[in-house]
Scaffold this motif. Structure first.
Motif, PDB file in Angstrom:
ATOM      1  N   GLY A 138      14.101  -7.105   1.965  1.00 55.40           N
ATOM      2  CA  GLY A 138      13.570  -6.828   3.283  1.00 55.40           C
ATOM      3  C   GLY A 138      12.077  -6.560   3.284  1.00 55.40           C
ATOM      4  O   GLY A 138      11.365  -6.801   2.308  1.00 55.40           O
ATOM      5  N   LEU A 139      11.606  -6.033   4.407  1.00 52.91           N
ATOM      6  CA  LEU A 139      10.190  -5.742   4.611  1.00 52.91           C
ATOM      7  C   LEU A 139       9.907  -4.277   4.314  1.00 52.91           C
ATOM      8  O   LEU A 139      10.432  -3.376   4.981  1.00 52.91           O
ATOM      9  CB  LEU A 139       9.779  -6.063   6.053  1.00 52.91           C
ATOM     10  N   ILE A 140       9.060  -4.043   3.310  1.00 56.96           N
ATOM     11  CA  ILE A 140       8.544  -2.708   3.006  1.00 56.96           C
ATOM     12  C   ILE A 140       7.214  -2.540   3.731  1.00 56.96           C
ATOM     13  O   ILE A 140       6.376  -3.441   3.730  1.00 56.96           O
ATOM     14  CB  ILE A 140       8.350  -2.530   1.488  1.00 56.96           C
ATOM     15  N   TYR A 141       7.031  -1.374   4.331  1.00 58.71           N
ATOM     16  CA  TYR A 141       5.816  -1.075   5.094  1.00 58.71           C
ATOM     17  C   TYR A 141       5.110   0.088   4.420  1.00 58.71           C
ATOM     18  O   TYR A 141       5.573   1.227   4.466  1.00 58.71           O
ATOM     19  CB  TYR A 141       6.215  -0.734   6.531  1.00 58.71           C
ATOM     20  N   GLU A 142       3.992  -0.209   3.759  1.00 56.14           N
ATOM     21  CA  GLU A 142       3.258   0.812   3.026  1.00 56.14           C
ATOM     22  C   GLU A 142       2.337   1.575   3.984  1.00 56.14           C
ATOM     23  O   GLU A 142       1.555   0.969   4.714  1.00 56.14           O
ATOM     24  CB  GLU A 142       2.424   0.160   1.920  1.00 56.14           C
ATOM     25  N   LEU A 143       2.425   2.906   3.952  1.00 58.37           N
ATOM     26  CA  LEU A 143       1.579   3.674   4.857  1.00 58.37           C
ATOM     27  C   LEU A 143       1.113   4.978   4.229  1.00 58.37           C
ATOM     28  O   LEU A 143       1.770   5.560   3.375  1.00 58.37           O
ATOM     29  CB  LEU A 143       2.279   3.937   6.197  1.00 58.37           C
ATOM     30  N   ASN A 144      -0.049   5.413   4.691  1.00 61.39           N
ATOM     31  CA  ASN A 144      -0.607   6.714   4.363  1.00 61.39           C
ATOM     32  C   ASN A 144      -0.288   7.638   5.531  1.00 61.39           C
ATOM     33  O   ASN A 144      -0.699   7.376   6.666  1.00 61.39           O
ATOM     34  CB  ASN A 144      -2.118   6.584   4.155  1.00 61.39           C
ATOM     35  N   VAL A 145       0.456   8.705   5.268  1.00 58.88           N
ATOM     36  CA  VAL A 145       0.968   9.545   6.352  1.00 58.88           C
ATOM     37  C   VAL A 145      -0.149  10.050   7.246  1.00 58.88           C
ATOM     38  O   VAL A 145      -0.070   9.970   8.483  1.00 58.88           O
ATOM     39  CB  VAL A 145       1.776  10.723   5.767  1.00 58.88           C
ATOM     40  N   ARG A 146      -1.205  10.574   6.655  1.00 58.98           N
ATOM     41  CA  ARG A 146      -2.293  11.127   7.454  1.00 58.98           C
ATOM     42  C   ARG A 146      -3.030  10.018   8.212  1.00 58.98           C
ATOM     43  O   ARG A 146      -3.205  10.089   9.429  1.00 58.98           O
ATOM     44  CB  ARG A 146      -3.267  11.902   6.569  1.00 58.98           C
ATOM     45  N   GLY A 147      -3.429   8.985   7.492  1.00 62.46           N
ATOM     46  CA  GLY A 147      -4.197   7.925   8.119  1.00 62.46           C
ATOM     47  C   GLY A 147      -3.426   7.169   9.187  1.00 62.46           C
ATOM     48  O   GLY A 147      -4.012   6.685  10.168  1.00 62.46           O
ATOM     49  N   PHE A 148      -2.116   7.071   9.031  1.00 59.59           N
ATOM     50  CA  PHE A 148      -1.290   6.313   9.967  1.00 59.59           C
ATOM     51  C   PHE A 148      -1.114   7.048  11.299  1.00 59.59           C
ATOM     52  O   PHE A 148      -0.966   6.411  12.348  1.00 59.59           O
ATOM     53  CB  PHE A 148       0.070   6.054   9.329  1.00 59.59           C
ATOM     54  N   THR A 149      -1.131   8.376  11.271  1.00 57.68           N
ATOM     55  CA  THR A 149      -0.770   9.131  12.472  1.00 57.68           C
ATOM     56  C   THR A 149      -1.914   9.907  13.103  1.00 57.68           C
ATOM     57  O   THR A 149      -1.767  10.411  14.223  1.00 57.68           O
ATOM     58  CB  THR A 149       0.367  10.124  12.148  1.00 57.68           C
ATOM     59  N   MET A 150      -3.082  10.016  12.440  1.00 63.08           N
ATOM     60  CA  MET A 150      -4.160  10.866  12.954  1.00 63.08           C
ATOM     61  C   MET A 150      -4.678  10.420  14.320  1.00 63.08           C
ATOM     62  O   MET A 150      -5.117  11.239  15.120  1.00 63.08           O
ATOM     63  CB  MET A 150      -5.314  10.901  11.949  1.00 63.08           C
TER      64      MET A 150
END
Length: 606
Positions: A138-150
């Motif tokens: 499937g599709l993995i979505y790499e994210l930085n928690v802080r940068g993604f939601t700030m």
């Protein structure tokens, strides 16, 4: 023997760290060179030191009435040890504050009780976790928690930058719209800034500089384990798995000039790899290397994995993974792999290797166990080179088919990607021929100098319609190539709508707008295009991981069967794969700058 157990000199079993006994808490630490050790109990800033008792290579003490929430640390004395340094328990799972770098952390004799976080006694997570939700393909979505939601407008301001924000309906709706099967969270365990950053006015934004492996960062996860388990549960309820990116290759204690925070202060020789002359081995580029050839180090790693598995996560991505199989050279039959395979809590989790480090023989793509996935940087580079104009169609076809030249076994283990957190974003790949890392304070020498990127005629931002059109076409071609590839794919957060870092390809120190996702400037048409690609791929033959066989038919761009000689100099091809309702057709046409996926019963995406 318990999962944290170690035999003492008299043959009895000791459990490392802080273990609730029913009447109090027993505290145990490893330190072979120590001649004295103290448990440090804190009531606010007041410190009470309790002498610990030696048992072989370990020191322990039971404190009656010390229960959940008790704040503690350790001090040790002996040859090469500094009792002025307050030390964090390597087995800590909760800290009362973030790590903050201060030069005193590296100064012999300087007391650090006011600087170092205190561990808090916790009840362990128990029980058997549910089977992983995410599986290969499937599709993995790499994210930085802080940068993604700030900067997300639908996340309450108080919750921005925290793990709990990922459970917000708007976040989950976005993930589901683009077909995410699992989020891969960049490190959420507690880390410390590299010592050169504070004088530059910078701080670590990525988290790849941890101190103890199980303690969540109090800034990212202020609600601790409860916040982690609740967020994982909310994502799972939406059909989205969770993969943790973990760092077991080095610690934030760094090189000889680095801070003394935990392992270094307890017993450096136990945890870190050393050359025969006593110097620290640096297979990580970070100044020190955890020595996974030692059973004690592997035991801490496996205890950490079990801890997070019980929190419900589906799997783990290992930063600089060859370090975990060094003894000192990389060994594909290293004990670490066998121990995971034999562990009932871990043997069904998804394991993903970043299959390179900077030590001798460190590039090990394709060398990990048959049930591991591996980041495939060759896919990224070959896809970029093809669409830039200097790559071969036959090489790209091999990557689309699962990279059989790289992986042995009966199926592909490739994690295909065209951009990751480390390097240019997808948009910057098409806007900058050179890196622009001046803001990092290293005179633009950091980060990779070879990105296989191109600027489409103008370096950096442009308002020229022709330049924008070329960049948009190239972005769609690269994304289509990714979604048309065989096996597991990975997309980095924001690449689905044109996120830029202004040409910075090493934004680890940009804990600011450079690395934060700008939701207000999304390219919604590109985002809709990615969602359509995901719909076309989901549940199709493209998600399978078994090798292509005779059922795969290759044609040139005129519709004629592709002969071996036709690959040389070809500007593209068509791949026909039988699916449930007919052929899925992937068309790659470099001259037209376009890639297309057509699936029976679904919209054609190009």
């Amino acid at each position: 023997m318990g999962e944290r157990g170690r035999p003492a000199a008299n043959g009895t079993e000791l459990a490392l760290g802080a273990v609730l006994t029913g009447t109090g808490t027993r505290f145990t630490l490893p330190s072979r060179p120590a001649t004295a050790a103290w448990l440090c109990l804190f009531n606010g800033e007041a410190e009470r030191r309790v002498p610990m008792v030696r048992a072989g290579d370990f020191w322990s003490i039971e404190v009656p009435a010390a229960g959940v929430g008790t704040a503690y640390g350790f001090r040790v004395d002996g040859p090469g040890l500094d009792p002025a340094k307050l030390l964090v328990d390597p087995y800590a799972t909760v800290l009362d504050r973030r790590f903050v770098y201060d030069p005193r952390l590296s100064q012999p004799g300087a007391d650090t009780a006011d600087l170092v976080p205190r561990a808090l006694v916790q009840s362990p997570l128990t029980g058997t976790p549910a089977p992983p939700l995410f599986r290969h393909g499937g599709l993995i979505y790499e994210l930085n928690v802080r940068g993604f939601t700030m900067r997300h407008p639908d996340v309450p301001e108080a919750q921005r930058g925290t793990l709990a924000a990922l459970a917000r309906p708007a976040i989950i709706d976005h993930l589901r719209t683009i077909g995410v099967a699992a989020v891969e969270l960049m490190p959420i365990t507690a880390w410390i800034d590299e010592r050169h950053l504070p004088p530059l006015g910078l701080s670590n934004a990525w988290g790849y500089n941890p101190v103890v492996p199980m303690a969540l960062d109090p800034g990212l996860v202020p609600g601790g384990l409860a916040e982690l388990t609740a967020t994982v549960a909310a994502l799972r309820a939406a059909g989205i798995g969770v993969i943790l990116d973990l760092v077991f290759n080095h610690s934030g204690e760094s090189d000889r000039a680095g801070p003394t925070l935990s392992m270094r202060g307890l017993d450096e020789g136990l945890w870190y790899a050393h050359a025969p002359d006593g110097t620290l081995i640096n297979d990580t580029g970070c100044g020190n290397t955890l020595d996974a050839a030692r059973t004690e180090v592997r035991a801490l790693v496996l205890a950490s994995l079990r801890h997070f598995a019980r929190a419900g996560v589906d799997g783990f991505r290992f930063d600089l993974a060859p370090v975990l199989a060094r003894g000192p050279g990389f060994d594909p039959a290293a004990p670490f792999f066998a121990e995971i395979a034999a562990d009932p809590l871990l043997n069904d989790r998804v394991m993903i290797a970043e299959p390179w480090d900077v030590g001798p023989g460190g590039y090990q793509l394709g060398a990990f166990p048959d049930n591991w996935l591996e980041w495939n940087d060759r896919f990224r580079d070959d896809a970029r080179r093809f669409w830039r104009g200097d790559g071969e169609a036959g090489v790209l076809a091999t990557r689309l088919a699962g990279s059989s030249d790289l992986f042995a076994g009966d199926r592909t283990r490739s994690v295909n990607f065209v951009a990751a957190h480390d390097g240019f974003t997808l948009a910057d790949t098409l806007s900058y021929a050179e890196r622009h890392n001046e803001a990092n304070g290293e005179h633009n020498r950091d980060g990779s100098a070879e990105n296989h990127s191109w600027n489409n005629g103008v370096e950096g931002p442009s308002d020229e319609p022709e330049v924008l059109a070329r960049r948009n076409l190239a972005a769609r071609a690269l994304l289509t190539t990714l979604f048309a590839s065989r096996g597991t794919i990975m997309l980095t957060a924001g690449d689905e709508f044109g996120r830029t870092q202004g040409g910075n390809n090493n934004a680890y120190a940009q804990n600011n707008g450079t690395s934060w996702v700008d939701w207000a400037c999304r390219d919604t048409r590109l985002e809709a295009f990615v969602a359509a690609l995901s719909r076309a791929r989901r549940g199709s033959v493209l998600e399978e991981t078994i090798w292509l066989g005779p059922e795969a038919r290759w044609y040139d761009l005129t519709g004629q069967p592709m002969s071996p000689d036709a690959w040389a100099g070809a500007n593209g091809f068509e791949l026909h794969l039988p699916d449930k309702a007919g052929d899925v057709v992937v068309r790659i046409d470099r001259e037209a700058g376009r890639a297309t996926v057509t699936r029976p019963g679904a919209e054609s995406v190009s």
